[in-house]
Design a protein around this motif. Structure first.
Motif: not given
Length: 618
Positions: A544-551, A556-560, A562-570
């Motif tokens: 459980d701790r491994g899964v929660e840590g990965a999540a 955190r990675l998603a938060g770092r 660039d949201r504009r590039a992410e929106r454009g790409l998706v």
């Protein structure tokens, strides 16, 4: 005749299921319906036993549902049907109008139907299905009064113990498929398995049979099964579930011989159970516990017979024991209903106060004691004659177990026939009607009548049906009869005094069923529960701790990012897929003009292209 066999197995199952589904609405009609079904079952069992039909129906690819009746199973279906009828007639009185009668009689019919399927099964697949239904319904019957937690715990113990041993049948089926030829699940072809698969198959069958028949080291579950109603004990302990394992071993004698080790292992296990569980019965102060331990001991004789090629003797023992033990349990159940107790000291004078139950129990106890001329005296000698041909030590162990049988049977008789000295139970004020007394009378007659198959001319017919076996000499009959009478007399003189043992702890060990349940809890239950707790901790603290840590890391990675590039790409990917799908749709609509000649032209073009491709490929 094939339709008769199908009806014999299907009728109690269907009627039982209907009663269970209908529930309390049909409580009033349930006893009449159940008894009528049992009467019909006995009427079907008799022609089936003589006709020896075989039937099959499609089930799985290469594995049909097959039932077959031969000499051994023919005798068993009549025994099961007859005892079921006697027990259900008694149950009409014992299970009163205030109880959930539809549930009780429905489960009893399902249970009996599963046993009939077990004894007529022609292969392991059908046997497994019936075996499972029989185990599940036995759990529901033992825990019939489910509001009592102690009864539910007893049912759980009985079910889980037999369920663990039942895994041996799955192991046996896997070994048969791996090491046998096509059709290798047929019971009469199991001995064709080769190599190590043969030993694995034998081990699975032996373990499951010993577990179901409450032999060492599984015997303790039968003590817990005593919490069920008296009719349940009478049916379960006499002609159905508890003898199913012994029947299976008698059926699979060729497999035990082919393995090389199976036959002697089974024979000595049966002999040891007969002696040790007989001593357990001697140590009991509760009538139903005494009868339960005696069931283990008496079935031990059948298991002994299976290991020494004594099929005829083992079958006669099974039939005689079915009559005697069902009679004993029904009489004990009558006293429990009439007097409200099953403790032996409180049953002083019970046979004098209730003469019908007292006379019936006397016949049952003397039959279990092996006193001539009652049926178990003759049946034991027949199977012990087969044991003597294999080993004098097995014969001696069987004689010792027979002496112990006389001791515990007469001990029970001593209590119920002693004058009431004020310690007897006061009673509940109820009386036994004809419905309760009639089955006792019929079973008492059977205890005497079943002596005949051990002697000519009936013995000659038994041998033709069950296969050749040497008959005991007159001296063996005289010896065992004399030992039974002498042991019975000694037990009567000894009375209520405790068995002389060197230490009180030894006596407690026998009272506690050799400490088998405590041993099982220490060796199996606690380690398994400990492993479960360790795996739960590993799951909580590591996985459980491994899964929660990965999540958390992904967040955190998603938060770092660039949201504009992410929106454009998706968004671009989604819009591209949508526009492509729209274009494909427009192209697909163009040929759909609704004009028949265009469709014909398109089909000609498609077939032309296909012909060209085929020509090029060739």
């Amino acid at each position: 005749m094939s339709g008769t066999l199908w009806a014999l197995v299907v009728l109690p199952v269907v009627v039982g299921a209907v009663l269970l589904v209908a529930g309390r609405v049909v409580d009033r009609a349930a006893p009449v319906v159940a008894v009528a079904t049992a009467v019909a079952g006995l009427g079907l069992a008799i022609p089936v036993a003589f006709g020896h039909p075989a039937v099959r129906a499609p089930l799985l690819a290469g594995l049909p549902y097959r039932l077959r009746v031969d000499g051994l199973s023919g005798l068993l279906v009549v025994t099961v049907a007859a005892v079921t009828l006697a027990v259900l007639v008694f149950g009409v009185w014992d299970i009163g109008p205030g109880e959930a009668r539809a549930r009780f009689f429905g489960l009893m019919l399902l249970f009996a139907g599963a046993m009939l399927a077990t004894v007529t099964a022609a292969d392991l697949l059908v046997l497994l299905m019936a075996w499972e239904v029989m185990g599940a319904t036995s759990w529901a019957l033992i825990g019939y009064w489910w509001r009592d937690r102690e009864r539910v715990r007893a049912a759980d113990t009985a079910f889980l113990t037999t369920r663990a041993a039942d895994l041996g049948l799955y192991l046996a089926a896997g070994a048969a498929l791996a090491g046998g030829r096509p059709g290798s699940l047929a019971l009469d072809r199991l001995d064709e398995a080769t190599g190590p698969w043969l030993s694995l198959l034998t081990a699975g069958v032996v373990v499951s049979a010993l577990g179901k028949s409450a032999q060492l080291p599984f015997a303790f579950w039968l003590s817990r099964a005593m919490w069920g109603p008296a009719p349940v004990s009478a049916l379960l302990h006499s002609a159905t579930m508890v003898v199913a394992g012994a029947y299976l071993l008698l059926r699979l004698g060729p497999l035990l011989d082919a393995s090389g080790w199976g036959a002697p292992a089974v024979a000595w296990t049966g002999a040891a159970t007969s002696v040790l569980l007989g001593l357990v019965a001697v140590a009991q102060r509760d009538l139903k516990q005494l009868l339960a331990a005696s069931s283990c001991a008496q079935i031990g004789f059948m298991v002994l017979a299976a290991g020494v090629h004594g099929t005829a003797g083992g079958t006669l023992q099974l039939m005689a024991h079915a009559a005697a033990k069902s009679l004993a349990f029904l009489a004990a159940g009558a006293w429990l209903t009439l007097l409200g107790t099953k403790a032996l000291p409180a049953l002083r004078g019970a046979a004098r106060r209730h003469r019908v139950a007292g006379a019936a129990f006397t016949v049952a106890a003397l039959t279990l004691a092996g006193v001539p001329p009652l049926s178990l005296w003759a049946a034991k000698d027949v199977l012990l004659a087969a044991a003597l041909e294999r080993s004098p030590w097995l014969y001696a162990a069987g004689l010792a177990a027979a002496v112990v049988s006389a001791a515990y049977s007469v001990k029970a008789l001593w209590f119920v026939w002693r004058p009431d000295d004020g310690r007897g139970a006061p009673g509940t004020g109820r009386r036994m009607p004809l419905a309760g007394g009639l089955p006792l009378l019929v079973l008492a007659v059977a205890c005497a009548a079943l002596t005949a198959p051990a002697f000519p001319p009936v013995w000659d017919a038994v041998v033709r049906v069950l296969g050749p076996q040497a008959a005991p000499h007159t001296g063996e009959f005289v010896l065992s009869g004399a030992l039974a009478v002498a042991a019975s007399g000694a037990a009567w003189v000894w009375g209520a005094r405790d068995v002389p043992v060197p230490h009180a702890r030894v006596r407690g060990w026998f009272v506690d069923w050799l400490g088998l349940e405590a041993l099982a809890r220490a060796v199996v239950v606690r380690p398994v529960l400990g492993l479960g707790r360790a795996l739960a901790v590993f799951d909580d603290r590591v996985l459980d701790r491994g899964v929660e840590g990965a999540a958390r890391g992904v967040v955190r990675l998603a938060g770092r990012t660039d949201r504009r590039a992410e929106r454009g790409l998706v968004d671009g990917a989604v819009e591209g897929v949508a526009s492509g799908a729209g274009a494909l749709g427009r192209w697909a609509r163009r040929p759909q003009t609704g004009q028949l000649h265009q469709y014909l032209a398109q089909a000609v073009a498609a077939f032309t292209v296909l012909a060209v491709v085929l020509a090029l490929v060739r």
